[in-house]
Design an enzyme around this catalytic site. Structure first.
Site, short mmCIF file in Angstrom:
data_model
loop_
_atom_site.label_atom_id
_atom_site.label_comp_id
_atom_site.label_asym_id
_atom_site.label_seq_id
_atom_site.Cartn_x
_atom_site.Cartn_y
_atom_site.Cartn_z
CB SER A 16 -1.81 -10.96 0.58
OG SER A 16 -1.25 -9.72 0.93
CB THR A 61 -5.57 -4.44 0.10
OG1 THR A 61 -4.66 -3.59 -0.61
CG2 THR A 61 -6.50 -5.11 -0.88
CE LYS A 65 -3.73 -1.20 3.34
NZ LYS A 65 -2.29 -0.92 3.38
CG ASP A 77 -4.40 2.47 21.66
OD1 ASP A 77 -5.64 2.51 21.50
OD2 ASP A 77 -3.86 2.34 22.78
CG ASN A 86 -2.19 -4.13 7.63
OD1 ASN A 86 -2.45 -4.38 8.80
ND2 ASN A 86 -1.00 -4.34 7.11
CG ASP A 101 1.20 -1.41 6.49
OD1 ASP A 101 1.47 -2.51 5.98
OD2 ASP A 101 0.23 -0.71 6.13
CB ALA A 128 2.22 14.05 3.37
CE LYS A 156 -2.21 14.31 0.93
NZ LYS A 156 -2.35 13.66 -0.41
N GLY A 239 11.48 -2.22 -0.97
CA GLY A 239 10.13 -2.30 -0.39
C GLY A 239 9.55 -3.70 -0.30
P1 ATR Z 1 -0.56 6.02 0.09
O1 ATR Z 1 -1.77 5.85 0.95
O2 ATR Z 1 -0.13 4.76 -0.61
O3 ATR Z 1 0.55 6.70 0.77
P2 ATR Z 1 -1.60 8.43 -1.14
O4 ATR Z 1 -2.34 8.74 0.09
O5 ATR Z 1 -2.28 8.57 -2.44
O6 ATR Z 1 -1.07 6.93 -1.15
O7 ATR Z 1 -0.23 9.26 -1.14
C1 ATR Z 1 0.58 9.27 -2.21
C2 ATR Z 1 1.77 10.20 -1.95
O8 ATR Z 1 2.52 10.28 -3.14
C3 ATR Z 1 1.35 11.62 -1.60
O9 ATR Z 1 2.29 12.15 -0.70
C4 ATR Z 1 1.43 12.31 -2.95
O10 ATR Z 1 1.67 13.71 -2.88
P3 ATR Z 1 0.44 14.75 -2.68
O11 ATR Z 1 0.13 14.75 -1.24
O12 ATR Z 1 0.98 16.03 -3.17
O13 ATR Z 1 -0.68 14.23 -3.53
C5 ATR Z 1 2.62 11.63 -3.56
N1 ATR Z 1 2.57 11.72 -5.02
C6 ATR Z 1 1.80 11.01 -5.86
N2 ATR Z 1 2.03 11.36 -7.14
C7 ATR Z 1 2.96 12.34 -7.11
C8 ATR Z 1 3.64 13.13 -8.10
N3 ATR Z 1 3.38 12.97 -9.40
N4 ATR Z 1 4.56 14.03 -7.68
C9 ATR Z 1 4.84 14.20 -6.38
N5 ATR Z 1 4.24 13.49 -5.39
C10 ATR Z 1 3.31 12.58 -5.74
#
Ligand code: ATR
Length: 273
Positions: A16, A61, A65, A77, A86, A101, A128, A156, A239
């Site tokens: 940034s 960041t 957040k 909202d 953010n 975002d 998720a 989740k 991205g």
């Molecule tokens: P962010 O806020 O950047 O989205 P996060 O909240 O840590 O980061 O979410 C990371 C996502 O990547 C989650 O959906 C996570 O799956 P889980 O909910 O099962 O943890 C997914 N993720 C991270 N590492 C993974 C892995 N090795 N295999 C499958 N999914 C993974």
């Protein structure tokens, strides 16, 4: 001299400052954008300083957040629903929290694939977490027809589906191919495929040729997922654009100029990824 900056811990890896300093220089502003590395116990003080020390705002960041919210006067909202702020705007000594975002995510795809609309489209989202929340919000706002959430931890995804409403369905990771067959767009919001993280090992061959593959991972710029998608003839969205476009509304709010995302800027940031 107007001031803005990025608050997080650590922030040294953040792109940034490079991005905002580029625009500050380009538009000839008397301003600076600072690295504001902040320990958690100092977060309240740091946010307090924004009111009193000539700041027009700040970016927030990891890992603040969500934690930053209790220090702000007002939260949009959208940021509330996404559960993350953010960007902070300082206005007459008051602190407003927003989330850009959504705009970053949407503007990136609009610019990459002109004419694309989410209206009534069927989307499959991998992940998720926090990033998935911003993406779901964006899709619902744009009138997506059906959203399928596929996550390692199914619970989740189910919680998100419950929270965000009717059009959201959940499928297990093992049955991903079933959902891909009818998808207009596949979006990866997990960190899989990022340098230093695990591999995203999925087979996207059931995806129709006309579908789009959007990876919010930008390091590397061309992830294995995007390579695979390109190879089989799908349009791709990387991205990096999301990172660039989420910064546009922040800069605009702080300095009153809507900055342009140019090829030159993209190249500059890509060279530092
Ligand atoms: P962010 O806020 O950047 O989205 P996060 O909240 O840590 O980061 O979410 C990371 C996502 O990547 C989650 O959906 C996570 O799956 P889980 O909910 O099962 O943890 C997914 N993720 C991270 N590492 C993974 C892995 N090795 N295999 C499958 N999914 C993974």
């Amino acid at each position: 001299m107007k001031k803005a900056g990025i608050i997080g811990h650590p922030v040294s890896h953040s792109l940034s400052p490079l991005l905002h300093e580029y625009w500050i220089k380009k538009y000839g502003l008397k301003a600076e954008y600072l690295y504001l590395d902040t320990e958690e116990e100092n977060l309240g003080n740091r946010i307090g300083e924004l009111r009193t020390s000539g700041f027009v705002g700040a970016n927030i960041t990891v890992p603040y957040k969500e934690k930053v919210m209790k220090h702000l006067d007002e939260i949009s909202d959208e940021a509330k629903k996404i559960g993350a702020v953010n960007t902070i705007l300082v206005k007459e000594g008051r602190l407003f929290g927003i989330n850009t975002d959504t705009e970053g995510f949407l503007e990136n795809i609009r610019e990459t694939i002109p004419g694309f609309s989410f209206e009534r489209r069927r989307a499959v989202i991998l992940g998720a977490g926090g990033a998935a929340r911003a993406v779901i919000y964006s899709l619902l706002k744009e009138g997506a027809g059906e959203i399928w959430l596929v996550n390692r931890t199914k619970e989740k995804a189910e919680m998100l589906a419950q929270e965000f409403g009717n059009n959201i369905h959940v499928e297990t990771w093992g049955r991903l191919n079933k959902t891909l067959g009818g998808a207009d767009i596949l979006i990866n919001t997990t960190s899989l495929g990022m340098k230093g993280k695990g591999k995203l090992e999925i087979d996207i061959s059931p995806l129709p040729k006309k579908s789009i593959v959007y990876d919010i991972v930008y390091n590397p710029l061309e992830t294995e997922l995007l390579k695979q998608a390109k190879f089989q003839g799908n349009k791709v969205v990387d991205g990096l654009g999301m990172l660039l476009y989420q910064a546009v509304p922040a800069f605009h709010l702080w300095f009153g100029i809507k900055p342009k995302v140019t090829g030159e800027l993209r190249k500059l940031i890509a060279s530092r990824v």
